[in-house]
Design a protein around this motif. Structure first.
Motif, PDB file in Angstrom:
ATOM      1  N   TRP A 372       0.865  -1.098   0.395  1.00 48.03           N
ATOM      2  CA  TRP A 372       0.091  -0.395   0.070  1.00 48.03           C
ATOM      3  C   TRP A 372       0.682   1.082   0.006  1.00 48.03           C
ATOM      4  O   TRP A 372       2.072   1.161   0.173  1.00 48.03           O
ATOM      5  CB  TRP A 372      -0.863  -0.155   1.160  1.00 48.03           C
ATOM      6  CG  TRP A 372      -0.101   0.290   2.762  1.00 48.03           C
ATOM      7  CD1 TRP A 372      -0.195   1.434   3.083  1.00 48.03           C
ATOM      8  CD2 TRP A 372      -0.316  -0.729   2.763  1.00 48.03           C
ATOM      9  NE1 TRP A 372       0.711   1.088   4.405  1.00 48.03           N
ATOM     10  CE2 TRP A 372       0.669  -0.634   4.809  1.00 48.03           C
ATOM     11  CE3 TRP A 372       0.572  -1.910   3.252  1.00 48.03           C
ATOM     12  CZ2 TRP A 372       1.283  -1.256   5.427  1.00 48.03           C
ATOM     13  CZ3 TRP A 372       0.925  -3.201   4.162  1.00 48.03           C
ATOM     14  CH2 TRP A 372       1.031  -2.589   5.379  1.00 48.03           C
ATOM     15  N   TYR A 373       0.487   1.983  -0.652  1.00 48.60           N
ATOM     16  CA  TYR A 373       1.070   3.594  -0.601  1.00 48.60           C
ATOM     17  C   TYR A 373      -0.407   4.678  -0.831  1.00 48.60           C
ATOM     18  O   TYR A 373      -0.993   5.122  -1.415  1.00 48.60           O
ATOM     19  CB  TYR A 373       2.700   3.772  -1.788  1.00 48.60           C
ATOM     20  CG  TYR A 373       3.041   4.529  -1.398  1.00 48.60           C
ATOM     21  CD1 TYR A 373       3.742   5.215  -0.901  1.00 48.60           C
ATOM     22  CD2 TYR A 373       2.712   6.086  -2.704  1.00 48.60           C
ATOM     23  CE1 TYR A 373       5.020   6.413  -0.697  1.00 48.60           C
ATOM     24  CE2 TYR A 373       2.942   7.485  -2.647  1.00 48.60           C
ATOM     25  CZ  TYR A 373       4.646   7.251  -1.475  1.00 48.60           C
ATOM     26  OH  TYR A 373       5.062   8.251  -1.432  1.00 48.60           O
ATOM     27  N   GLY A 374      -0.157   5.605   0.084  1.00 51.04           N
ATOM     28  CA  GLY A 374      -1.288   6.723  -0.114  1.00 51.04           C
ATOM     29  C   GLY A 374      -2.545   6.036  -0.410  1.00 51.04           C
ATOM     30  O   GLY A 374      -2.955   5.154   0.832  1.00 51.04           O
ATOM     31  N   GLY A 375      -3.715   6.387  -0.795  1.00 47.90           N
ATOM     32  CA  GLY A 375      -4.897   5.525  -1.143  1.00 47.90           C
ATOM     33  C   GLY A 375      -4.456   3.847  -2.269  1.00 47.90           C
ATOM     34  O   GLY A 375      -5.900   3.520  -2.133  1.00 47.90           O
ATOM     35  N   GLN A 376      -3.479   3.894  -2.280  1.00 49.10           N
ATOM     36  CA  GLN A 376      -3.618   2.795  -3.357  1.00 49.10           C
ATOM     37  C   GLN A 376      -3.219   1.325  -2.410  1.00 49.10           C
ATOM     38  O   GLN A 376      -2.375   1.679  -1.831  1.00 49.10           O
ATOM     39  CB  GLN A 376      -1.816   2.606  -4.627  1.00 49.10           C
ATOM     40  CG  GLN A 376      -2.776   4.058  -5.107  1.00 49.10           C
ATOM     41  CD  GLN A 376      -3.750   3.310  -6.405  1.00 49.10           C
ATOM     42  OE1 GLN A 376      -4.976   2.771  -6.247  1.00 49.10           O
ATOM     43  NE2 GLN A 376      -3.411   3.594  -7.844  1.00 49.10           N
ATOM     44  N   GLU A 377      -3.959   0.428  -2.772  1.00 53.64           N
ATOM     45  CA  GLU A 377      -3.647  -1.072  -2.011  1.00 53.64           C
ATOM     46  C   GLU A 377      -3.897  -1.872  -3.164  1.00 53.64           C
ATOM     47  O   GLU A 377      -4.523  -1.852  -3.953  1.00 53.64           O
ATOM     48  CB  GLU A 377      -4.754  -1.038  -0.874  1.00 53.64           C
ATOM     49  CG  GLU A 377      -3.895  -2.108   0.349  1.00 53.64           C
ATOM     50  CD  GLU A 377      -4.720  -2.095   1.017  1.00 53.64           C
ATOM     51  OE1 GLU A 377      -4.781  -3.659   1.987  1.00 53.64           O
ATOM     52  OE2 GLU A 377      -5.091  -1.617   2.174  1.00 53.64           O
ATOM     53  N   ILE A 378      -2.805  -3.530  -2.584  1.00 55.23           N
ATOM     54  CA  ILE A 378      -2.876  -4.383  -3.587  1.00 55.23           C
ATOM     55  C   ILE A 378      -2.936  -5.801  -2.344  1.00 55.23           C
ATOM     56  O   ILE A 378      -2.009  -5.346  -1.759  1.00 55.23           O
ATOM     57  CB  ILE A 378      -1.882  -4.576  -4.437  1.00 55.23           C
ATOM     58  CG1 ILE A 378      -2.245  -3.573  -5.715  1.00 55.23           C
ATOM     59  CG2 ILE A 378      -1.524  -6.044  -5.521  1.00 55.23           C
ATOM     60  CD1 ILE A 378      -0.656  -3.332  -6.886  1.00 55.23           C
ATOM     61  N   ASP A 379      -3.474  -6.428  -2.801  1.00 51.57           N
ATOM     62  CA  ASP A 379      -3.985  -7.786  -1.694  1.00 51.57           C
ATOM     63  C   ASP A 379      -2.747  -8.621  -1.545  1.00 51.57           C
ATOM     64  O   ASP A 379      -2.354  -8.665  -0.340  1.00 51.57           O
ATOM     65  CB  ASP A 379      -5.314  -8.713  -1.865  1.00 51.57           C
ATOM     66  CG  ASP A 379      -5.688  -7.018  -2.090  1.00 51.57           C
ATOM     67  OD1 ASP A 379      -7.045  -6.571  -1.591  1.00 51.57           O
ATOM     68  OD2 ASP A 379      -7.439  -7.890  -3.296  1.00 51.57           O
ATOM     69  N   ILE A 380      -1.762  -8.514  -2.295  1.00 49.95           N
ATOM     70  CA  ILE A 380      -1.070  -9.649  -2.910  1.00 49.95           C
ATOM     71  C   ILE A 380      -0.289  -8.945  -3.870  1.00 49.95           C
ATOM     72  O   ILE A 380       0.219  -9.386  -4.919  1.00 49.95           O
ATOM     73  CB  ILE A 380      -1.198 -11.316  -3.200  1.00 49.95           C
ATOM     74  CG1 ILE A 380      -2.231 -11.338  -2.014  1.00 49.95           C
ATOM     75  CG2 ILE A 380       0.046 -12.019  -3.310  1.00 49.95           C
ATOM     76  CD1 ILE A 380      -2.595 -12.742  -2.407  1.00 49.95           C
ATOM     77  N   VAL A 381       1.546  -8.866  -3.117  1.00 51.10           N
ATOM     78  CA  VAL A 381       2.680  -8.580  -4.089  1.00 51.10           C
ATOM     79  C   VAL A 381       3.849  -9.644  -4.027  1.00 51.10           C
ATOM     80  O   VAL A 381       4.255  -9.753  -2.810  1.00 51.10           O
ATOM     81  CB  VAL A 381       2.609  -6.816  -4.003  1.00 51.10           C
ATOM     82  CG1 VAL A 381       4.201  -6.924  -5.023  1.00 51.10           C
ATOM     83  CG2 VAL A 381       1.960  -5.794  -4.588  1.00 51.10           C
ATOM     84  N   GLY A 382       3.998 -10.391  -5.084  1.00 56.25           N
ATOM     85  CA  GLY A 382       5.785 -11.145  -4.677  1.00 56.25           C
ATOM     86  C   GLY A 382       6.292 -10.458  -5.505  1.00 56.25           C
ATOM     87  O   GLY A 382       6.018 -10.246  -6.090  1.00 56.25           O
ATOM     88  N   LEU A 383       7.706 -11.153  -4.162  1.00 54.78           N
ATOM     89  CA  LEU A 383       8.991 -10.344  -5.331  1.00 54.78           C
ATOM     90  C   LEU A 383      10.018 -11.714  -5.453  1.00 54.78           C
ATOM     91  O   LEU A 383      10.010 -12.842  -4.628  1.00 54.78           O
ATOM     92  CB  LEU A 383       9.171  -9.680  -4.354  1.00 54.78           C
ATOM     93  CG  LEU A 383       8.415  -8.246  -3.722  1.00 54.78           C
ATOM     94  CD1 LEU A 383       9.481  -7.705  -2.871  1.00 54.78           C
ATOM     95  CD2 LEU A 383       8.565  -7.838  -5.005  1.00 54.78           C
ATOM     96  N   ALA A 384      10.258 -11.613  -6.600  1.00 54.23           N
ATOM     97  CA  ALA A 384      11.949 -12.200  -7.248  1.00 54.23           C
ATOM     98  C   ALA A 384      12.878 -11.532  -7.468  1.00 54.23           C
ATOM     99  O   ALA A 384      12.686 -11.286  -9.187  1.00 54.23           O
ATOM    100  CB  ALA A 384      10.822 -13.819  -8.072  1.00 54.23           C
ATOM    101  N   PRO A 385      13.677 -11.017  -6.718  1.00 57.75           N
ATOM    102  CA  PRO A 385      14.691 -10.217  -6.664  1.00 57.75           C
ATOM    103  C   PRO A 385      15.402 -10.897  -7.618  1.00 57.75           C
ATOM    104  O   PRO A 385      16.014 -10.341  -8.482  1.00 57.75           O
ATOM    105  CB  PRO A 385      15.211  -9.352  -5.223  1.00 57.75           C
ATOM    106  CG  PRO A 385      14.341 -10.333  -4.262  1.00 57.75           C
ATOM    107  CD  PRO A 385      13.464 -11.357  -5.112  1.00 57.75           C
ATOM    108  N   SER A 386      15.811 -12.026  -7.106  1.00 60.05           N
ATOM    109  CA  SER A 386      16.481 -12.973  -8.525  1.00 60.05           C
ATOM    110  C   SER A 386      16.704 -12.433  -9.627  1.00 60.05           C
ATOM    111  O   SER A 386      17.496 -13.010 -10.811  1.00 60.05           O
ATOM    112  CB  SER A 386      17.523 -13.649  -8.118  1.00 60.05           C
ATOM    113  OG  SER A 386      16.485 -15.077  -7.974  1.00 60.05           O
ATOM    114  N   ASP A 387      15.099 -12.660 -10.442  1.00 57.80           N
ATOM    115  CA  ASP A 387      14.983 -12.667 -11.302  1.00 57.80           C
ATOM    116  C   ASP A 387      14.687 -11.427 -11.657  1.00 57.80           C
ATOM    117  O   ASP A 387      14.010 -11.959 -13.052  1.00 57.80           O
ATOM    118  CB  ASP A 387      13.541 -14.076 -11.740  1.00 57.80           C
ATOM    119  CG  ASP A 387      14.185 -15.239 -11.004  1.00 57.80           C
ATOM    120  OD1 ASP A 387      15.022 -15.805 -12.007  1.00 57.80           O
ATOM    121  OD2 ASP A 387      13.461 -16.456 -10.481  1.00 57.80           O
ATOM    122  N   ASP A 388      13.629 -10.470 -10.857  1.00 55.82           N
ATOM    123  CA  ASP A 388      12.818  -9.299 -11.897  1.00 55.82           C
ATOM    124  C   ASP A 388      12.054  -9.284 -11.596  1.00 55.82           C
ATOM    125  O   ASP A 388      11.228  -8.628 -12.837  1.00 55.82           O
ATOM    126  CB  ASP A 388      14.261  -8.318 -12.427  1.00 55.82           C
ATOM    127  CG  ASP A 388      15.674  -7.973 -11.352  1.00 55.82           C
ATOM    128  OD1 ASP A 388      15.578  -7.780 -10.877  1.00 55.82           O
ATOM    129  OD2 ASP A 388      16.561  -8.097 -12.584  1.00 55.82           O
TER     130      ASP A 388
END
Length: 460
Positions: A372-388
């Motif tokens: 979330w940031y400000g008024g925006q929100e996303i229920d699920i965010v997944g991160l895979a840094p090694s693969d960008d």
């Protein structure tokens, strides 16, 4: 109470027992989570001494401990004057017989004598080590177990041969208990959560509504006063903690919002929040793309679904529930339940992503969480840094099928998430209680995953 699952934990205990060597195991976790049931299941059909400590004087605690040992060998309890004598008596018994010795609620013993870990250190080093028996220390005070038993400063540090930090059941594990279809299982889990005691209070031959009214809204039911009992057991002055939990459960999630709702100043509030986190009754969330230690965009959530339900619907309506529980359910709880369940559904969808990763159906991600940031929100965010690579997911617990509007809004919100390089790989996932409009699955490309109720039920 029927024993469910805990196969991994049982396997760990049984592997230790099978070693034929001296074992010292530590089992801990929140109250009602199922520690005692796990240990009793493990001890079944194995020679054992099980001692459940209580909040009593040190002398009475020692007497009961020695009485349990004497009862096992069928002899009169000897006269003992201190814990060193009591443990010496235990060592005499272990010299003749291989046993599992469980000391449950060990923190109660430490309340009366904080030198007990030193006595146990000597017992483990000098007596237990010469046997093939197994000592298990168990406790519900997580902070005491982690600091005074497992911590670096403890005399017992480094001596354990294994430990189990017993967690609540996941939704997937709880499905062994919850025999409803998928939708009602989600509703039911949003009320009981994964705490073993709460799960097993429901009668799954009855409807979710009937269970809520009979097992929670009835003044004679165990769950009706459970949160108050839980806090009184853990805290000397629970009133402030009750108000803080209610504030968080009803949507006041930032420190400023909690302070405003409760009237507790920011200084004292910080200590109260730390205590509730230590008791694992609340948890602190930060956006998944932010540093958990440095981010100022933190918010707090009630970490247990049942407590969240109780503080959302029961505590604010106690007077009305005493008079007319059916009216409270029909007029207050039932209309708001879909919105309440949606938060639990998000957690279940995140659990489904992890399961899909384990099954190889989804590319792996090192971290999943809300953004979330400000008024925006996303229920699920997944991160895979090694693969960008980054995953964006939205979860909808609605009676209408999800359509193209959600596809467009999620695509737009994804551009606001600052993470990774400009050419990052983006994936998308939609989760829907009521499925999707005709043609949506065919119109989205291979970067989109769609999970309806059937797919979720099969996956979980």
């Amino acid at each position: 109470m029927t024993f469910f699952d805990r196969e991994a934990e049982l396997d760990a205990l049984e592997a230790a027992y099978a070693s034929q060597e001296a074992e010292y195991f530590v089992v801990y976790g929140r109250r009602r989570i199922g520690k005692t049931a796990l240990l009793k299941e493990f001890c079944t059909d194995r020679p054992h001494i099980y001692y459940l400590a209580a909040q009593e004087s040190e002398q009475r605690q020692r007497e009961k401990f020695v009485e349990q040992i004497a009862a096992h060998v069928d002899e009169r309890p000897p006269r003992i004057t201190d814990w060193e004598d009591a443990l010496a008596y235990l060592s005499e018994v272990l010299a003749d017989e291989r046993l599992i010795v469980v000391i449950d609620e060990f923190p109660y013993l430490m309340e009366e004598n904080d030198s007990l870990p030193s006595y146990l250190q000597a017992f483990i080093d000098e007596q237990l080590s010469e046997t093939d028996s197994m000592l298990v220390l168990c406790g519900s005070s997580v902070s005491t177990m982690e600091s005074e038993v497992l911590g670096h400063e403890s005399p017992l540090y480094g001596r354990r041969t294994g430990q189990i930090d017993l967690q609540p059941f996941s939704f997937q594990d709880a499905r062994d208990v919850i025999t409803y279809g998928f939708e009602d299982a989600v509703r039911s889990f949003s009320v009981t959560g994964g705490t073993a005691m709460y799960l097993t209070q429901f009668d799954y031959s009855q409807s979710v509504a009937e269970n809520i009214q009979q097992q929670i809204l009835s003044s004679t039911a165990m769950l009706y006063n459970e949160p108050e009992f839980l806090l009184r057991t853990e805290l000397r002055s629970p009133a402030r903690y009750l108000s803080i939990l209610e504030a968080i459960a009803t949507g006041h999630t930032t420190p400023n919002e909690i302070a405003g709702a409760t009237g507790v100043g920011s200084g004292p509030l910080s200590k109260y929040l730390q205590t509730l986190r230590r008791l694992r009754l609340i948890s602190r969330e930060t956006p998944v793309t932010a540093s958990a230690k440095q981010s100022k965009r933190s918010r707090y959530i009630v970490a247990d679904e049942f407590l969240r339900f109780w503080f959302r619907f029961v505590e604010p309506n106690r007077s009305s529930i005493e008079e007319a529980p059916e009216i409270v359910y029909e007029g207050t709880i039932e209309p708001r339940l879909p919105d309440y369940v949606s938060s639990t559904f998000e957690d279940i969808c995140e659990e489904a992503i992890w399961e899909a990763i384990r099954q190889g159906e989804v590319d792996p991600y090192s971290d999943l969480g809300r953004w979330w940031y400000g008024g925006q929100e996303i229920d699920i965010v997944g991160l895979a840094p090694s693969d960008d690579r980054i995953l964006f997911g939205e979860c909808k617990w609605t009676t209408e099928p999800v359509g193209y509007g959600l596809v467009n809004s999620l695509t737009e919100k994804a551009t606001d998430v600052r993470w990774g390089p400009s050419d990052r790989t983006e994936r998308f996932a939609l989760f829907s209680r009521s499925g999707f409009v005709d043609g949506l699955a065919e119109d989205v490309d291979e970067n989109w995953l769609l999970f309806g109720p059937d797919e979720l039920d099969q996956l979980m």
